[in-house]
Design a protein around this motif. Sequence first.
Motif, mmCIF file in Angstrom:
data_model
loop_
_atom_site.group_PDB
_atom_site.id
_atom_site.type_symbol
_atom_site.label_atom_id
_atom_site.label_comp_id
_atom_site.label_asym_id
_atom_site.label_seq_id
_atom_site.Cartn_x
_atom_site.Cartn_y
_atom_site.Cartn_z
ATOM 1 N N VAL A 78 0.838 -1.203 0.000
ATOM 2 C CA VAL A 78 0.000 0.000 0.000
ATOM 3 C C VAL A 78 0.875 1.256 0.000
ATOM 4 C CG1 VAL A 78 -1.659 1.340 1.346
ATOM 5 C CG2 VAL A 78 -1.936 -1.139 1.128
ATOM 6 N N LEU A 79 1.902 1.247 0.821
ATOM 7 C CA LEU A 79 2.793 2.404 0.907
ATOM 8 C C LEU A 79 3.568 2.615 -0.387
ATOM 9 C CD1 LEU A 79 4.155 1.802 4.526
ATOM 10 C CD2 LEU A 79 2.488 3.531 3.795
ATOM 11 N N ILE A 80 3.972 1.525 -1.037
ATOM 12 C CA ILE A 80 4.672 1.643 -2.322
ATOM 13 C C ILE A 80 3.758 2.271 -3.363
ATOM 14 C CG2 ILE A 80 5.658 0.343 -4.242
ATOM 15 C CD1 ILE A 80 6.607 -1.720 -2.092
ATOM 16 N N ALA A 81 2.518 1.793 -3.426
ATOM 17 C CA ALA A 81 1.564 2.332 -4.393
ATOM 18 C C ALA A 81 1.336 3.821 -4.160
ATOM 19 C CB ALA A 81 0.248 1.565 -4.302
ATOM 20 N N GLU A 82 1.270 4.227 -2.897
ATOM 21 C CA GLU A 82 1.102 5.648 -2.579
ATOM 22 C C GLU A 82 2.321 6.464 -3.005
ATOM 23 O OE1 GLU A 82 0.383 5.762 1.582
ATOM 24 O OE2 GLU A 82 -1.692 5.041 1.441
ATOM 25 N N ALA A 83 3.497 5.871 -2.853
ATOM 26 C CA ALA A 83 4.737 6.599 -3.145
ATOM 27 C C ALA A 83 4.972 6.781 -4.640
ATOM 28 C CB ALA A 83 5.918 5.876 -2.506
ATOM 29 N N VAL A 84 4.735 5.740 -5.425
ATOM 30 C CA VAL A 84 5.080 5.808 -6.853
ATOM 31 C C VAL A 84 3.918 6.302 -7.699
ATOM 32 C CG1 VAL A 84 6.791 3.985 -6.591
ATOM 33 C CG2 VAL A 84 4.490 3.378 -7.343
ATOM 34 N N GLY A 85 2.685 6.184 -7.187
ATOM 35 C CA GLY A 85 1.533 6.682 -7.921
ATOM 36 C C GLY A 85 1.245 5.914 -9.204
ATOM 37 N N ALA A 86 0.417 6.496 -10.043
ATOM 38 C CA ALA A 86 -0.019 5.830 -11.273
ATOM 39 C C ALA A 86 1.123 5.682 -12.279
ATOM 40 C CB ALA A 86 -1.170 6.600 -11.903
ATOM 41 N N GLY A 87 2.142 6.519 -12.146
ATOM 42 C CA GLY A 87 3.244 6.471 -13.099
ATOM 43 C C GLY A 87 4.166 5.290 -12.923
ATOM 44 N N GLY A 88 4.093 4.623 -11.792
ATOM 45 C CA GLY A 88 4.968 3.483 -11.553
ATOM 46 C C GLY A 88 6.391 3.916 -11.270
ATOM 47 N N TYR A 89 7.280 2.954 -11.283
ATOM 48 C CA TYR A 89 8.686 3.230 -10.973
ATOM 49 C C TYR A 89 9.348 4.003 -12.115
ATOM 50 C CZ TYR A 89 7.988 -0.375 -7.434
ATOM 51 O OH TYR A 89 7.519 -1.102 -6.373
ATOM 52 N N LEU A 124 8.025 -3.626 -16.454
ATOM 53 C CA LEU A 124 8.749 -3.115 -17.622
ATOM 54 C C LEU A 124 7.795 -2.628 -18.705
ATOM 55 C CD1 LEU A 124 11.696 -5.665 -17.835
ATOM 56 C CD2 LEU A 124 11.751 -3.300 -17.010
ATOM 57 N N ALA A 125 6.659 -3.285 -18.847
ATOM 58 C CA ALA A 125 5.660 -2.812 -19.805
ATOM 59 C C ALA A 125 5.126 -1.449 -19.375
ATOM 60 C CB ALA A 125 4.529 -3.828 -19.928
ATOM 61 N N HIS A 126 4.867 -1.302 -18.089
ATOM 62 C CA HIS A 126 4.353 -0.036 -17.557
ATOM 63 C C HIS A 126 5.363 1.086 -17.759
ATOM 64 C CE1 HIS A 126 1.405 2.121 -15.105
ATOM 65 N NE2 HIS A 126 2.410 2.718 -14.493
ATOM 66 N N ALA A 127 6.654 0.742 -17.685
ATOM 67 C CA ALA A 127 7.712 1.743 -17.863
ATOM 68 C C ALA A 127 8.054 1.986 -19.329
ATOM 69 C CB ALA A 127 8.971 1.293 -17.113
ATOM 70 N N GLY A 128 7.427 1.247 -20.234
ATOM 71 C CA GLY A 128 7.705 1.407 -21.660
ATOM 72 C C GLY A 128 8.994 0.769 -22.119
ATOM 73 N N LEU A 129 9.498 -0.202 -21.354
ATOM 74 C CA LEU A 129 10.782 -0.836 -21.680
ATOM 75 C C LEU A 129 10.653 -2.261 -22.209
ATOM 76 C CD1 LEU A 129 12.942 0.227 -18.578
ATOM 77 C CD2 LEU A 129 12.835 1.336 -20.822
ATOM 78 N N ALA A 130 9.507 -2.883 -22.056
ATOM 79 C CA ALA A 130 9.384 -4.306 -22.373
ATOM 80 C C ALA A 130 9.769 -4.628 -23.814
ATOM 81 C CB ALA A 130 7.960 -4.792 -22.081
ATOM 82 N N GLY A 131 9.474 -3.726 -24.735
ATOM 83 C CA GLY A 131 9.740 -3.980 -26.143
ATOM 84 C C GLY A 131 11.212 -4.079 -26.500
ATOM 85 N N TYR A 132 12.090 -3.638 -25.617
ATOM 86 C CA TYR A 132 13.532 -3.730 -25.891
ATOM 87 C C TYR A 132 14.084 -5.122 -25.594
ATOM 88 C CZ TYR A 132 13.751 1.390 -26.189
ATOM 89 O OH TYR A 132 13.590 2.701 -26.568
ATOM 90 N N PHE A 133 13.306 -5.973 -24.942
ATOM 91 C CA PHE A 133 13.842 -7.255 -24.479
ATOM 92 C C PHE A 133 13.303 -8.427 -25.286
ATOM 93 C CE2 PHE A 133 14.267 -4.352 -20.919
ATOM 94 C CZ PHE A 133 15.611 -4.539 -20.620
#
Length: 222
Positions: A78-89, A124-133
């Motif tokens: 719960v605390l992680i979700a609050e910290a990073v928000g909808a944008g993710g890591y 990685l998909a949420h961060a837009g990186l999955a396609g590189y792998f």
Amino acid sequence: MAPHRFRAAVFDMDGLLLDSERPIRDAWMRATREFGVALDAAAYLQVVGRNEADSRRMLQALLGATVGYDEVRARAAVLIAEAVGAGGYAVKAGVVALLQALHGRGVPCVVASSTNRAEVERRLAHAGLAGYFDAFSGGDEVRRGKPHPDLFLLAAQRAGQSPRDCLVFEDSEHGARGAIAAGMSVVIVPDLKTPSEEASSGCLAVLASLHEAHTHVPTWFS
């Protein structure tokens, strides 16, 4: 003699590709305080780079007999979700430029993360990186986690290359030791903890960020 050139790149995820170790650590430390347990940063560093099973065992030992791991984990989530928000890591500095350079040279890139594979792909998909792998390997897919070599051997297999021809990028000493045990070369980009002199001496390089790795691509990879 010409330097050995690698044919594939293997990446850890948390603390290397994504700036996730700090919010996760901070959430766990806050959650344990709420449960009346003092978990300091030095104690938490013991689990960085470990898989879920090993982390559970080690953290439960730190929590003691009166506090349950699953309770604290749920609160930390719960605390992680609050910290990073909808944008993710956030994506770490230099990651995209390095992945683009490797992609441009046709170098296969795979992930070898202690995090469960489904979560690896989701983050990685949420961060837009999955396609590189080209492939993903998670801690839940092997019997022994880092610092054992199992995860890296799986990653090499999925990259279609021998361990000798894979260059691993890691932020943790546990990961670096596992890669070396698998017969791979390693570049450490420290995140939460500076690697020991022993670990550093066994690596190809220790870099301040993946920005620095970008300049080495033409000499490290075929």
